[in-house]
Scaffold this active site. Structure first.
Site, PDB file in Angstrom:
ATOM      1  N   GLU A 177       1.293   3.822   2.014  1.00 34.42           N
ATOM      2  CA  GLU A 177       2.066   4.188   3.200  1.00 34.42           C
ATOM      3  C   GLU A 177       3.355   3.376   3.297  1.00 34.42           C
ATOM      4  OE1 GLU A 177      -2.323   3.973   4.632  1.00 34.42           O
ATOM      5  OE2 GLU A 177      -1.107   3.239   2.950  1.00 34.42           O
ATOM      6  N   SER A 212     -29.741 -11.237 -25.627  1.00 36.76           N
ATOM      7  CA  SER A 212     -30.751 -12.062 -24.964  1.00 36.76           C
ATOM      8  C   SER A 212     -31.006 -13.389 -25.675  1.00 36.76           C
ATOM      9  CB  SER A 212     -32.063 -11.286 -24.822  1.00 36.76           C
ATOM     10  OG  SER A 212     -32.602 -10.963 -26.088  1.00 36.76           O
ATOM     11  N   HIS A 251       0.829  -1.199   0.000  1.00 41.06           N
ATOM     12  CA  HIS A 251       0.000   0.000   0.000  1.00 41.06           C
ATOM     13  C   HIS A 251       0.867   1.254   0.000  1.00 41.06           C
ATOM     14  CE1 HIS A 251      -3.831  -2.167   1.684  1.00 41.06           C
ATOM     15  NE2 HIS A 251      -3.401  -2.674   0.547  1.00 41.06           N
ATOM     16  N   THR A 262     -25.068  -3.270 -31.330  1.00 42.97           N
ATOM     17  CA  THR A 262     -23.720  -2.762 -31.559  1.00 42.97           C
ATOM     18  C   THR A 262     -22.778  -3.896 -31.952  1.00 42.97           C
ATOM     19  OG1 THR A 262     -24.036  -0.936 -30.005  1.00 42.97           O
ATOM     20  CG2 THR A 262     -21.771  -1.560 -30.504  1.00 42.97           C
TER      21      THR A 262
END
Length: 390
Positions: free
Chosen positions: A57, A234, A55, A204
């Site tokens: 720190e 679908s 992380h 699309t």
């Protein structure tokens, strides 16, 4: 006091800038940046570079150690509350407590139930001064996708489209290649490269035959990653010779169907062929398309999909808009006119009845990309979002 607040804001701004470098690599974790300051000088920086890695720190503390910097009485600025639990990495509060740092300044608390104030409490109980909520609004905007996934149990949804000046996605014959310029399409590649998933509707997929992969230049290839490709289809009618199906073994592809798999032999046959081609087929038996869409988003939330880019078409955009589910838009407007009442509009669906109900973008960014105009921003006012939790 005002001087101290301004100083804190200055250093926190630097931490936020560092955090942005993790975009597209840390999800489903949040983007986090950190700077360490001693005697009003930044002595180390760090950010969360990749999911599963150290992380921010810890990175900053390591960088300070590599530079032989003394952390006694230093101040650590971090854009999100330090974690206090064991996950992919040890707790960040443990690393901070071992350094001699005497003050921690945070932008916001982490609403993750495993943290949510626990990290702050541990630091304060250890005698470390904690200052909270410095540039909180900026931090929340930065991590809107993380917060959306955590709190709404669905991905952060971005809609992208290229349209003509008269607001069309395609001509009356569904032809759309190419509305936008090559420069605009490169911007789309960068946008797509930081997504967890990209989604299109069946129309699309049928008319455009898209590939939906990330295609950056060699110089940019280090940032390249391909999102999960999702097609809402679908009846599972996507062509087996389409680019999406033909590349499914190379790039993960999810075909979301609407029929129950127990129905209709020809439907089952199509499903089997798609699976043999390498596609994952996910049947959602809900009859109502909106219910099916909500169920899909809930499933994507369970899969920890943080950023979802929707690239068309108009009916899918319209459904998301009517449900109040669009978080951010990216629109490329080309100086072209196609005309025609039957040309494809950007948004289908019902839409709003009156202009005061229109969705509003927060501080939209307007840029010229070649001959195109690129407008993008987050939606701050829209229809009531329907809950997908459950």
């Amino acid at each position: 006091m005002e001087h101290d607040r301004n100083r804190h804001s200055q250093y926190m701004h630097s931490a936020l800038q560092s955090a942005k470098q993790g975009e597209g690599f840390v999800e489903p974790n949040p983007m986090v940046g950190c700077v360490i300051v001693r005697r009003q000088q930044i002595i180390a920086k760090g950010y969360h570079t990749r999911f599963g890695q150290a992380h921010a720190e810890v990175e900053a503390i390591r960088n300070a150690a590599a530079a032989s910097s003394d952390l006694r009485d230093a101040t650590l600025y971090v854009t999100l509350e330090p974690c206090s639990h064991h996950g992919k990495t040890p707790p960040c509060v443990d690393a901070i407590l071992q350094t001699g740092i005497r003050r921690v300044v945070t932008a916001m608390r982490d609403p993750n139930p495993q943290v949510n104030g626990k990290g702050i409490d541990i630091l304060r109980n250890a005698g470390i001064e904690v200052i909270e909520d410095v540039l909180q609004d900026e931090a929340r905007r930065l991590n809107a996708p993380y917060l959306t996934l955590l709190q709404k149990k669905r991905p952060y949804i971005l809609c992208k489209w290229s349209m003509t000046l008269d607001g069309k996605l395609a001509s009356r014959t569904y032809h759309s290649a190419w509305i936008s310029s090559e420069a605009s399409r490169q911007v789309v590649q960068h946008l797509r490269s930081r997504m967890d998933a990209v989604m299109v509707g069946s129309a699309t997929a049928r008319h455009d035959n898209p590939l939906l992969t990330v295609r950056l230049t060699d110089a940019q290839r280090q940032y390249q990653r391909n999102p999960l490709r999702i097609v809402l289809d679908s009846q599972a009618l996507i062509c087996l010779e389409s680019q999406l199906v033909q590349t499914a073994r190379e790039h993960k592809t999810l075909i979301v169907t609407g029929y129950d798999v127990r129905q209709e032999y020809t439907y089952q046959e199509r499903i089997e062929k798609l699976r043999q081609a390498g596609c994952e087929v996910y049947p959602l038996p809900q009859e109502n398309p909106q219910d099916r869409l909500l169920a899909l988003l809930a499933e994507l939330g369970k899969r920890q999909i943080t950023n979802l880019l929707v690239e068309g078409g108009g009916q899918l955009f319209g459904s998301l808009f009517d449900l109040g589910l669009i978080d951010e838009v990216h629109s490329f407007i080309a100086p072209k006119l196609v005309g025609g009442a039957k040309a494809v509009p950007v948004f289908g669906g019902r839409g709003v009845a009156e202009m005061p109900l229109a969705a509003i973008l927060e501080s939209p960014v307007i840029q010229n990309i070649g001959d195109d105009v690129y407008i993008h921003g987050r939606i701050v006012k829209q229809a009531q979002e329907l809950s997908i939790a459950g």
